[in-house]
Design a protein around this motif. Sequence first.
Motif, mmCIF file in Angstrom:
data_model
loop_
_atom_site.group_PDB
_atom_site.id
_atom_site.type_symbol
_atom_site.label_atom_id
_atom_site.label_comp_id
_atom_site.label_asym_id
_atom_site.label_seq_id
_atom_site.Cartn_x
_atom_site.Cartn_y
_atom_site.Cartn_z
ATOM 1 N N ARG A 1 14.143 6.824 2.685
ATOM 2 C CA ARG A 1 15.442 7.465 2.905
ATOM 3 C C ARG A 1 16.239 6.722 3.977
ATOM 4 O O ARG A 1 17.454 6.559 3.873
ATOM 5 C CB ARG A 1 15.228 8.918 3.321
ATOM 6 N N GLU A 2 15.547 6.233 4.981
ATOM 7 C CA GLU A 2 16.204 5.534 6.088
ATOM 8 C C GLU A 2 16.662 4.132 5.704
ATOM 9 O O GLU A 2 17.685 3.651 6.184
ATOM 10 C CB GLU A 2 15.226 5.449 7.274
ATOM 11 N N THR A 3 15.899 3.457 4.836
ATOM 12 C CA THR A 3 16.117 2.026 4.611
ATOM 13 C C THR A 3 16.427 1.637 3.166
ATOM 14 O O THR A 3 16.983 0.558 2.935
ATOM 15 C CB THR A 3 14.869 1.235 5.025
ATOM 16 N N GLY A 4 16.039 2.461 2.215
ATOM 17 C CA GLY A 4 16.163 2.075 0.819
ATOM 18 C C GLY A 4 15.133 1.058 0.366
ATOM 19 O O GLY A 4 15.225 0.517 -0.744
ATOM 20 N N LEU A 5 14.123 0.803 1.207
ATOM 21 C CA LEU A 5 13.118 -0.211 0.916
ATOM 22 C C LEU A 5 11.725 0.401 0.817
ATOM 23 O O LEU A 5 11.473 1.472 1.375
ATOM 24 C CB LEU A 5 13.109 -1.277 2.023
ATOM 25 N N PRO A 6 10.797 -0.277 0.133
ATOM 26 C CA PRO A 6 9.409 0.184 0.115
ATOM 27 C C PRO A 6 8.777 0.051 1.503
ATOM 28 O O PRO A 6 9.311 -0.632 2.384
ATOM 29 C CB PRO A 6 8.724 -0.778 -0.878
ATOM 30 N N PHE A 7 7.609 0.691 1.652
ATOM 31 C CA PHE A 7 6.856 0.529 2.891
ATOM 32 C C PHE A 7 5.435 0.108 2.545
ATOM 33 O O PHE A 7 4.826 0.639 1.610
ATOM 34 C CB PHE A 7 6.809 1.819 3.709
ATOM 35 N N VAL A 8 4.911 -0.836 3.311
ATOM 36 C CA VAL A 8 3.564 -1.368 3.104
ATOM 37 C C VAL A 8 2.658 -0.856 4.218
ATOM 38 O O VAL A 8 2.878 -1.146 5.390
ATOM 39 C CB VAL A 8 3.559 -2.909 3.096
ATOM 40 N N PHE A 9 1.626 -0.119 3.834
ATOM 41 C CA PHE A 9 0.711 0.447 4.815
ATOM 42 C C PHE A 9 -0.476 -0.466 5.109
ATOM 43 O O PHE A 9 -0.964 -0.511 6.246
ATOM 44 C CB PHE A 9 0.204 1.808 4.337
ATOM 45 N N ALA A 10 -0.964 -1.180 4.108
ATOM 46 C CA ALA A 10 -2.158 -2.007 4.311
ATOM 47 C C ALA A 10 -2.141 -3.192 3.356
ATOM 48 O O ALA A 10 -1.595 -3.111 2.247
ATOM 49 C CB ALA A 10 -3.432 -1.186 4.111
ATOM 50 N N MET A 11 -2.778 -4.295 3.799
ATOM 51 C CA MET A 11 -2.817 -5.531 3.012
ATOM 52 C C MET A 11 -4.193 -6.169 3.147
ATOM 53 O O MET A 11 -4.897 -5.957 4.136
ATOM 54 C CB MET A 11 -1.762 -6.517 3.526
ATOM 55 N N TRP A 12 -4.536 -6.991 2.161
ATOM 56 C CA TRP A 12 -5.744 -7.804 2.259
ATOM 57 C C TRP A 12 -5.456 -9.010 3.144
ATOM 58 O O TRP A 12 -4.571 -9.808 2.849
ATOM 59 C CB TRP A 12 -6.189 -8.292 0.881
ATOM 60 N N VAL A 13 -6.229 -9.127 4.210
ATOM 61 C CA VAL A 13 -5.959 -10.133 5.244
ATOM 62 C C VAL A 13 -7.267 -10.817 5.627
ATOM 63 O O VAL A 13 -8.330 -10.198 5.616
ATOM 64 C CB VAL A 13 -5.309 -9.454 6.480
#
Length: 263
Positions: free
Chosen positions: A163-175
């Motif tokens: 709602r704030e950004t119009g963009l997805p959010f990424v919580f975790a990644m393979w690193v």
Amino acid sequence: MSVSIGAVSYLNTKPLIFGLQQQLDCQLRLDLPSRLADDLAARKLDVALIPSVEFLRGRQFSIVSDACIACRGPVRSVRVLFRKPPQRARSLALDEGSRTSAVLAQVLLARRYNIRPSLQSFKIDAAVDSVQADAVLMIGDRAMNIDTSAYVADWDLGEEWTRETGLPFVFAMWVAAGSQIPAEVSQALQRARDAGLAHIDSIVAAEAPRYGLTATDCRAYFLEQLHFTLGPRELAGLDLFRQWAIDLQLLPATSQPLVLAPL
């Protein structure tokens, strides 16, 4: 050579590790996201599904797969429960397992209301009533079925970010710690994600009863509330999160640039 891999011990990870040990010679350990980040930094793991904010802190980590845990709207399993109206919250209890969500909650409160709440710890095995903060951050499985009737507001952080950004959010990644990870590892992680999504009904049948969910609800969680591919819009959302966290001194100004290792 066997690879040591750490994955998050929550329901949201199940599609990412489907058949992984059949595709790759690996030792797979499940744990809280915060602990996985610490163990990866200490080189106790070769690869881990860690909170995105830990990658951004700049520990010489590298992203090794386009498989991730993200959302493009409500995520359900990352929530802030308010005992006071959000604009009046002065204390925030942080789920022990959280890292990325802890920063995200602070970013949203600061941007909307110019609030920098005092922080408390909320133990993973503690009841929500055991903490007296104005707001409580809950993540993972215990956030999914909480009774919110006693709270004046309930933020789904995926929904609030979008709602704030119009963009997805990424919580975790393979690193990985460093960049010397064989290509077969990256390929196996992506194949496991693809296989998990292709066999989502099998995962739902196995996991829904364990988490007290109906099959319909569990399937919607995997296919509608979660998103598992790190694409250009996900990276744009992650970079905006990085910039806002730096502005609030929640990340160092030397925060890690968003670069994918060759996949």
